[in-house]
Design a protein around this motif. Structure first.
Motif, PDB file in Angstrom:
ATOM      1  N   UNK A 140       0.868  -1.163  -0.157  1.00  0.00           N
ATOM      2  CA  UNK A 140      -0.008   0.098  -0.101  1.00  0.00           C
ATOM      3  C   UNK A 140       0.805   1.444  -0.122  1.00  0.00           C
ATOM      4  N   UNK A 141       2.316   1.051  -0.607  1.00  0.00           N
ATOM      5  CA  UNK A 141       3.198   2.287  -0.522  1.00  0.00           C
ATOM      6  C   UNK A 141       2.601   3.044  -1.765  1.00  0.00           C
ATOM      7  N   UNK A 142       2.342   4.363  -1.588  1.00  0.00           N
ATOM      8  CA  UNK A 142       2.067   5.275  -2.537  1.00  0.00           C
ATOM      9  C   UNK A 142       3.384   6.234  -3.008  1.00  0.00           C
ATOM     10  N   UNK A 143       4.273   6.158  -2.234  1.00  0.00           N
ATOM     11  CA  UNK A 143       5.430   7.028  -2.469  1.00  0.00           C
ATOM     12  C   UNK A 143       6.702   6.258  -1.830  1.00  0.00           C
ATOM     13  N   UNK A 144       7.971   6.325  -2.393  1.00  0.00           N
ATOM     14  CA  UNK A 144       9.069   5.882  -1.982  1.00  0.00           C
ATOM     15  C   UNK A 144      10.126   7.011  -1.967  1.00  0.00           C
ATOM     16  N   UNK A 145      10.716   7.236  -0.891  1.00  0.00           N
ATOM     17  CA  UNK A 145      11.949   7.973  -0.901  1.00  0.00           C
ATOM     18  C   UNK A 145      13.125   7.342  -0.409  1.00  0.00           C
ATOM     19  N   UNK A 146      14.402   7.582  -1.127  1.00  0.00           N
ATOM     20  CA  UNK A 146      15.500   7.146  -0.767  1.00  0.00           C
ATOM     21  C   UNK A 146      16.419   8.103  -0.692  1.00  0.00           C
ATOM     22  N   UNK A 147      17.037   8.473   0.783  1.00  0.00           N
ATOM     23  CA  UNK A 147      17.697   9.555   0.739  1.00  0.00           C
ATOM     24  C   UNK A 147      19.333   9.434   0.533  1.00  0.00           C
ATOM     25  N   UNK A 148      19.800  10.456   0.571  1.00  0.00           N
ATOM     26  CA  UNK A 148      21.432  10.366   0.046  1.00  0.00           C
ATOM     27  C   UNK A 148      22.274   9.342   1.098  1.00  0.00           C
ATOM     28  N   UNK A 149      21.608   9.165   2.207  1.00  0.00           N
ATOM     29  CA  UNK A 149      22.371   8.285   3.198  1.00  0.00           C
ATOM     30  C   UNK A 149      21.913   6.916   3.061  1.00  0.00           C
ATOM     31  N   UNK A 150      20.803   6.641   1.912  1.00  0.00           N
ATOM     32  CA  UNK A 150      20.452   5.200   1.911  1.00  0.00           C
ATOM     33  C   UNK A 150      19.335   4.927   2.691  1.00  0.00           C
ATOM     34  N   UNK A 151      18.715   5.615   3.428  1.00  0.00           N
ATOM     35  CA  UNK A 151      17.446   5.602   4.383  1.00  0.00           C
ATOM     36  C   UNK A 151      16.187   5.399   3.220  1.00  0.00           C
ATOM     37  N   UNK A 152      15.566   4.187   3.526  1.00  0.00           N
ATOM     38  CA  UNK A 152      14.358   3.948   2.554  1.00  0.00           C
ATOM     39  C   UNK A 152      12.992   4.335   3.424  1.00  0.00           C
ATOM     40  N   UNK A 153      12.225   5.327   2.950  1.00  0.00           N
ATOM     41  CA  UNK A 153      11.030   5.452   3.543  1.00  0.00           C
ATOM     42  C   UNK A 153       9.770   5.618   2.490  1.00  0.00           C
ATOM     43  N   UNK A 154       8.663   5.354   2.998  1.00  0.00           N
ATOM     44  CA  UNK A 154       7.611   4.970   2.123  1.00  0.00           C
ATOM     45  C   UNK A 154       6.280   5.986   2.934  1.00  0.00           C
ATOM     46  N   UNK A 155       5.416   6.350   1.974  1.00  0.00           N
ATOM     47  CA  UNK A 155       3.968   6.796   2.309  1.00  0.00           C
ATOM     48  C   UNK A 155       3.112   5.905   2.236  1.00  0.00           C
ATOM     49  N   UNK A 156       2.568   5.457   3.497  1.00  0.00           N
ATOM     50  CA  UNK A 156       1.391   4.372   3.446  1.00  0.00           C
ATOM     51  C   UNK A 156       0.236   4.850   3.099  1.00  0.00           C
ATOM     52  N   UNK A 157      -0.350   4.583   1.931  1.00  0.00           N
ATOM     53  CA  UNK A 157      -1.885   5.164   1.584  1.00  0.00           C
ATOM     54  C   UNK A 157      -1.741   6.642   1.575  1.00  0.00           C
ATOM     55  N   UNK A 158      -2.591   7.356   2.491  1.00  0.00           N
ATOM     56  CA  UNK A 158      -2.742   8.725   2.483  1.00  0.00           C
ATOM     57  C   UNK A 158      -1.942   9.534   3.571  1.00  0.00           C
ATOM     58  N   UNK A 159      -1.327   8.657   4.290  1.00  0.00           N
ATOM     59  CA  UNK A 159      -0.446   9.244   5.521  1.00  0.00           C
ATOM     60  C   UNK A 159       0.278  10.323   5.204  1.00  0.00           C
ATOM     61  N   UNK A 160       0.375  11.461   6.196  1.00  0.00           N
ATOM     62  CA  UNK A 160       1.102  12.503   5.921  1.00  0.00           C
ATOM     63  C   UNK A 160       2.485  12.059   6.343  1.00  0.00           C
ATOM     64  N   UNK A 161       2.800  11.197   7.278  1.00  0.00           N
ATOM     65  CA  UNK A 161       4.210  11.062   7.750  1.00  0.00           C
ATOM     66  C   UNK A 161       4.661   9.784   6.695  1.00  0.00           C
ATOM     67  N   UNK A 162       5.941   9.681   6.745  1.00  0.00           N
ATOM     68  CA  UNK A 162       6.655   8.696   5.916  1.00  0.00           C
ATOM     69  C   UNK A 162       7.092   7.678   7.034  1.00  0.00           C
ATOM     70  N   UNK A 163       7.149   6.313   6.526  1.00  0.00           N
ATOM     71  CA  UNK A 163       7.457   5.177   7.654  1.00  0.00           C
ATOM     72  C   UNK A 163       8.765   4.642   6.881  1.00  0.00           C
ATOM     73  N   UNK A 164       9.868   4.286   7.856  1.00  0.00           N
ATOM     74  CA  UNK A 164      11.119   3.743   7.199  1.00  0.00           C
ATOM     75  C   UNK A 164      10.811   2.414   7.113  1.00  0.00           C
ATOM     76  N   UNK A 165      11.454   1.806   6.065  1.00  0.00           N
ATOM     77  CA  UNK A 165      11.168   0.310   5.802  1.00  0.00           C
ATOM     78  C   UNK A 165      12.463  -0.266   5.445  1.00  0.00           C
ATOM     79  N   UNK A 166      13.582   0.423   5.675  1.00  0.00           N
ATOM     80  CA  UNK A 166      15.063  -0.161   5.315  1.00  0.00           C
ATOM     81  C   UNK A 166      16.111   0.785   5.168  1.00  0.00           C
ATOM     82  N   UNK A 167      17.331   0.262   5.307  1.00  0.00           N
ATOM     83  CA  UNK A 167      18.382   1.219   5.101  1.00  0.00           C
ATOM     84  C   UNK A 167      19.310   0.217   4.185  1.00  0.00           C
ATOM     85  N   UNK A 168      19.574   1.082   2.955  1.00  0.00           N
ATOM     86  CA  UNK A 168      20.555   0.494   2.100  1.00  0.00           C
ATOM     87  C   UNK A 168      22.357   0.649   2.625  1.00  0.00           C
TER      88      UNK A 168
END
Length: 262
Positions: free
Chosen positions: A145-173
């Protein structure tokens, strides 16, 4: 005549050089490809007259000798690990490494391989994988149900779940460095394997000191320079022709000697 054998080694070396250049040109659009360069060394020498010894008993020392080379051989085909150009893709799962580092990839046999190609995707379970389906290490799962994925310059992977306003971290590259990148063994499919020459992988987090950082929505292109490859191609062709001319000339000289001996 030795010239025939010597020139033959030169032709063989330029054939190898041509094959390396051809592979570079063929991979000019391959993601993360690192151009290769053939390197050569001279063969053993036959000593006609040794230097540093007396020319006769108790006489003067010979300052220079006469050493006849026996040709050339291929000593290495080195991959040049310089930064490639960046290609903007707009795909959230496309990432490029800026600076040193290698993505860690899990092979089919469970071993760890390494790649600069960050064209990632999701498999049926939401795991982050390469375009060939190999899992990225460490394992990262993108929720369905992730609608957006953001991968930061430090490799942190976060996603927006549904219509949430906050991003949830799902992993670290994590990425790996090697003392000698030239010692890695190329396997094809943009993958490299660790060898005793490369040293052990030193795993760290992107953007840490000594490690490159992640650039999302971009891929690292090939570092092949078309102008340089064409120049090297012409040089290899001319060198091959010159060695061929040496063989022709040596053969003609041998024919003259044969005629005079009859």
């Amino acid at each position: 005549m030795r010239a025939l054998a010597i020139a033959a080694t030169g032709m063989d070396a330029q054939q190898t050089n041509l094959e390396v250049i051809a592979n570079n040109i063929a991979n000019i659009n391959t993601t993360g490809y690192k151009r290769a360069r053939a390197e050569f060394t001279d063969l053993l020498y036959q000593t006609e007259r040794a230097q540093g010894v007396a020319n006769r008993a108790n006489q003067a020392i010979v300052p220079e000798g006469a050493n006849i080379g026996l040709g050339v051989q291929t000593s290495a085909v080195r991959n040049i690990h310089t930064q490639g150009n960046f290609i903007e893709t707009g795909n959230d799962l496309d990432v490029a490494l800026v600076g040193r580092g290698w993505f860690q990839i899990e092979a089919a046999d469970g071993s760890t391989l390494y790649s600069r190609a960050g064209a990632f995707n999701k498999n049926a379970d939401g795991q982050l994988v390469t375009i060939d389906g190999y899992n990225v290490i460490p394992n990262i799962i993108i929720p369905i149900d992730a609608t957006e994925t953001v991968i930061s310059r430090t490799g942190q992977v976060t996603v927006r779940l549904g219509n949430d306003t906050e991003f949830t971290e799902v992993g670290q590259l994590q990425i790996a460095n090697f003392v000698n990148e030239a010692g890695l063994k190329p396997l094809g499919d943009n993958l490299f394997a660790q060898t005793p020459a490369s040293g052990d992988a030193i795993v760290g987090v992107p953007d840490d000191p000594g490690y490159g950082y992640i650039k999302q929505n971009y891929l690292e292109g090939s570092n092949v320079d078309p102008v340089k490859e064409i120049t090297d191609l012409i040089t290899a062709q001319r060198a091959y022709e010159m060695n061929s001319k040496v063989i022709t000339t040596a053969d003609e000289m041998a024919s003259v000697v044969s005629k005079n001996l009859k």
